[in-house]
Design a protein around this motif. Structure first.
Motif, mmCIF file in Angstrom:
data_model
loop_
_atom_site.group_PDB
_atom_site.id
_atom_site.type_symbol
_atom_site.label_atom_id
_atom_site.label_comp_id
_atom_site.label_asym_id
_atom_site.label_seq_id
_atom_site.Cartn_x
_atom_site.Cartn_y
_atom_site.Cartn_z
ATOM 1 N N LEU A 2 0.796 -1.120 0.015
ATOM 2 C CA LEU A 2 0.064 -0.085 -0.092
ATOM 3 C C LEU A 2 0.858 1.235 -0.011
ATOM 4 O O LEU A 2 1.936 1.211 0.826
ATOM 5 C CB LEU A 2 -1.160 -0.009 1.308
ATOM 6 C CG LEU A 2 -1.919 -1.341 1.420
ATOM 7 C CD1 LEU A 2 -2.711 -0.951 2.678
ATOM 8 C CD2 LEU A 2 -2.957 -0.842 0.313
ATOM 9 N N GLY A 3 0.450 2.429 -0.511
ATOM 10 C CA GLY A 3 1.034 3.559 -0.460
ATOM 11 C C GLY A 3 0.706 4.406 0.886
ATOM 12 O O GLY A 3 -0.231 4.002 1.430
ATOM 13 N N ALA A 4 1.867 4.977 1.553
ATOM 14 C CA ALA A 4 1.518 5.623 2.562
ATOM 15 C C ALA A 4 0.401 6.271 2.856
ATOM 16 O O ALA A 4 -0.542 6.376 3.650
ATOM 17 C CB ALA A 4 2.629 6.601 2.870
ATOM 18 N N LYS A 5 0.087 7.184 1.738
ATOM 19 C CA LYS A 5 -1.005 8.473 1.797
ATOM 20 C C LYS A 5 -2.329 7.602 1.813
ATOM 21 O O LYS A 5 -3.380 8.113 2.218
ATOM 22 C CB LYS A 5 -0.939 9.276 0.656
ATOM 23 C CG LYS A 5 0.190 10.072 0.419
ATOM 24 C CD LYS A 5 -0.189 11.371 1.393
ATOM 25 C CE LYS A 5 1.286 12.188 1.327
ATOM 26 N NZ LYS A 5 1.059 13.282 2.190
ATOM 27 N N SER A 6 -2.193 6.141 1.479
ATOM 28 C CA SER A 6 -3.700 5.292 1.319
ATOM 29 C C SER A 6 -4.268 5.273 2.682
ATOM 30 O O SER A 6 -5.312 5.139 2.761
ATOM 31 C CB SER A 6 -3.333 4.301 0.789
ATOM 32 O OG SER A 6 -2.805 4.283 -0.827
ATOM 33 N N VAL A 7 -3.387 5.092 3.831
ATOM 34 C CA VAL A 7 -3.931 4.843 5.059
ATOM 35 C C VAL A 7 -4.000 6.086 5.890
ATOM 36 O O VAL A 7 -3.815 5.986 7.125
ATOM 37 C CB VAL A 7 -2.975 3.777 5.734
ATOM 38 C CG1 VAL A 7 -3.081 2.376 4.877
ATOM 39 C CG2 VAL A 7 -1.235 4.126 5.823
ATOM 40 N N LEU A 8 -3.561 7.195 5.522
ATOM 41 C CA LEU A 8 -3.655 8.445 6.431
ATOM 42 C C LEU A 8 -4.908 9.080 6.084
ATOM 43 O O LEU A 8 -5.371 9.386 4.848
ATOM 44 C CB LEU A 8 -2.606 9.473 5.987
ATOM 45 C CG LEU A 8 -1.230 8.668 6.291
ATOM 46 C CD1 LEU A 8 -0.070 9.791 5.805
ATOM 47 C CD2 LEU A 8 -1.012 8.143 7.573
ATOM 48 N N GLN A 9 -5.437 9.934 6.656
ATOM 49 C CA GLN A 9 -6.642 10.712 6.588
ATOM 50 C C GLN A 9 -6.294 12.152 7.477
ATOM 51 O O GLN A 9 -6.221 12.013 8.726
ATOM 52 C CB GLN A 9 -8.088 10.062 7.250
ATOM 53 C CG GLN A 9 -9.197 10.867 7.324
ATOM 54 C CD GLN A 9 -9.780 10.874 5.990
ATOM 55 O OE1 GLN A 9 -9.280 10.479 4.954
ATOM 56 N NE2 GLN A 9 -11.057 11.308 5.910
#
Ligand code: FAD
Ligand code: NAI
Length: 501
Positions: free
Chosen positions: A91-98
């Motif tokens: 997964l890309g880092a930004k995918s799991v950040l909100q």
């Protein structure tokens, strides 16, 4: 032909409908309406942290009741269960950040979001001090603000037990930066091993990956590393594959102590088939440059060469938490974290509520617990606001000058307010366990789910699909769900990216 035509039209209507709904939801998400401004007559609620506990509270909180301030060194929420997948590039880092502002901008009243690290809490004067730690610091980077209520949700940090070399040389797995750092180190080991002239022995050392800790973090990390090594390294660096070795070290007699015996056995079997070596009953005593020092329970201490050490040996309280606890020594006697009452209040400081990994309760330090506690506090703060409003009314009623003509009326109104206040009953927090899930690599997961009062266990590929769908639906936003689902497809079709900056 008629049937095909109908089918075609139904499909078209379905696709257009789905696309329209998606467009509407994303449009609404990106264009939040105006918000009520902060209101000086409202009480100030300060929330420390932007993790599971704090974000779950923010989601449910009615911000019209308070002036809300969020302080966290990270201006985002991190979906920790998928962090090991980020570390290996699934997964890309930004995918799991909100970003926290994506949440607060949708609240009815403005919420002040401050990217800063809280450095001190004064439970007597009810203040919080925080510092901007970013490279571009403002003129006055440290500020102190008062609070009426404080929600303390700063999580925990990785436990190192003061073991030499761990802080300096091992990779942790707690923050998004840890996953990125691990990926860089991991790819560095691979590229260095591929460098012309690297000796056989050095290749073997560089490609020996050691994961310390057989708890869920260590197990998931080992599983994800295995997937990368088998699915991608084998294709892109076939000459290196024979040198690869993956070892998991656990001090206790078995891994995953919180899971059932069947699932422990299943995980151990799966690891064996995947050629992941498990060293149980073995303590890591030190991390040196290029090796780890292992001490088996009944054996001699030995040095084991390796290229990468991932440290997943559990949690410990942050410094700010220890400092806060030390100010209330007669109440705070547990070194693990903050002791709270049944309403999640800190004994000795009833305006402070503590949730999640920073607390020491009978619950495991999990996202499930933290998010349920956050949701519970959101409901509690609604009731507290109601009670506060009634209390204010009562106070101003009592403060009005006595006038004989109105004494009976005033008395009646005061009695009514008191009755309304008595009717507001705060219920204690109750945790509802929804089960445990963990990914163990090779497209397999394990699950322990309470169904009709019984513990149902399962492991395998079907459980892995359930694991994925469970986490996809648990992700906080449509944006995250779309990004994660896209990344899973990208990895399935094109593999993980082995380029590095
Ligand atoms: P956190 O989510 O850690 O949030 C703490 C917040 O406080 C962060 O935003 C941080 O930036 C902020 N903060 C730190 N210091 C300060 C400061 N000085 N001032 C202000 N803010 C501060 N649990 C599960 O139930 N299921 C899982 O599958 C699962 N998988 C996991 C996988 C990994 C790799 C890890 C590390 C943990 C996993 N967990 C899982 C555990 C779960 O992530 C934690 O229990 C959960 O994050 C605790 O929530 P929290 O709000 O207490 O802390
Ligand atoms: P943990 O505390 O569960 O496990 C750490 C392990 O490291 C322990 O088993 C300990 O014996 C071992 N250890 C400590 N020092 C060691 C040493 N020097 N040498 C060898 N072994 C050593 O920590 P973890 O896995 O980070 O989990 C923390 C919390 O997060 C837990 O409550 C867990 O349930 C939760 N979590 C849940 C997940 C899930 O449900 N899928 C995934 C990840 C975490």
């Amino acid at each position: 032909r008629g049937f095909l035509q109908i089918l075609g039209r139904v499909t078209l209507v379905g696709v257009v409908g789905a696309a329209g709904t998606f467009w509407y939801l994303t449009y609404k998400d990106r264009n939040p309406g105006p918000q009520l401004p902060l209101d000086p007559s409202k009480k100030t609620l300060v929330i420390l942290g932007s993790g599971w506990g704090a974000t779950s509270l923010l989601k449910g909180l009615d911000t019209t009741d308070y002036n809300t301030v969020v302080i966290s060194p990270k201006n985002f929420f991190l979906f920790t269960p998928l962090l090991p997948s980020v570390a290996v590039g699934t997964l890309g880092a930004k995918s799991v950040l909100q970003p926290t502002r994506y949440i607060t901008r949708h609240k009815a009243r403005q919420v002040s979001v401050i990217e800063a690290e809280a450095t001190a809490v004064d439970p007597v004067n009810k203040t919080v001090t925080f510092t901007d730690t970013s490279p571009l610091r403002p003129v006055e980077p440290t500020r102190t603000i008062p609070y009426d209520y404080l929600v303390y949700a700063v999580g925990a940090e990785t436990q190192t037990f003061g073991i030499p070399g761990v802080k300096e040389r091992a990779c942790f797995m707690k923050e998004i930066g840890d996953a990125e750092q691990m990926q860089t180190r991991f790819l560095d080991c691979i590229e260095t091993a591929a460098f012309p002239g690297t000796s056989e022995e050095e290749k073997r050392r560089l490609l020996h990956m050691v994961v310390v800790g057989g708890g869920p973090t260590g197990i998931e990390m080992a599983g994800e590393l295995h997937d990368f090594l088998e699915e991608d390294l084998k294709s892109w660096y076939p000459e290196l594959h024979p040198y690869v070795r993956l070892t998991l070290v656990e001090a206790l007699p078995n891994v995953l102590p919180s899971f059932s015996k069947e699932l422990i056995a299943y995980t151990e079997r799966t690891f064996k088939e995947s050629k992941i070596e498990i060293l149980t009953g073995t303590m890591v005593k030190g991390v040196n440059e290029g090796s780890v020092r292992l001490k088996p329970k009944d054996g001699e201490e030995r040095e084991v060469p390796c290229g990468l050490v991932v440290w997943a040996a559990g949690n410990t309280a942050r410094k700010i938490t220890r400092d806060l606890m030390s100010q209330l020594p007669e109440h705070q006697t547990n070194k693990r974290g903050i002791i709270v009452d049944n309403y999640l209040r800190m004994p000795g400081a009833p305006s402070i509520f503590a949730i999640g990994d920073c607390t020491a309760t009978s619950y495991a330090p999990t996202a499930q617990v933290a998010s349920q506690q956050g949701a519970y506090l959101a409901r509690m703060f609604k009731l507290i606001a109601k009670k506060d409003t009634l209390e204010n009314k009562l106070e101003s009623l009592n403060a009005t000058s006595d006038d004989n003509d109105h004494t009976a009326e005033k008395h009646k109104e005061a009695e009514s307010l008191k009755k309304q206040m008595d009717r507001i009953k705060l219920k204690p927090f109750q945790y509802s366990h929804q089960g445990s899930l963990a990914y163990i690599g090779s497209d397999k997961a394990i699950a322990e789910l309470p169904i009709f009062g019984r513990e149902w266990t399962s492991g395998g590929v079907a459980t892995f699909l359930f694991w994925r769908s469970a986490y996809l639906s648990t992700l906080f936003s449509l944006r995250n769900r779309a990004l994660v689902a896209g990344d899973w497809m990208r990895t399935k079709f094109f593999g993980r990216d082995v380029s590095r900056e």
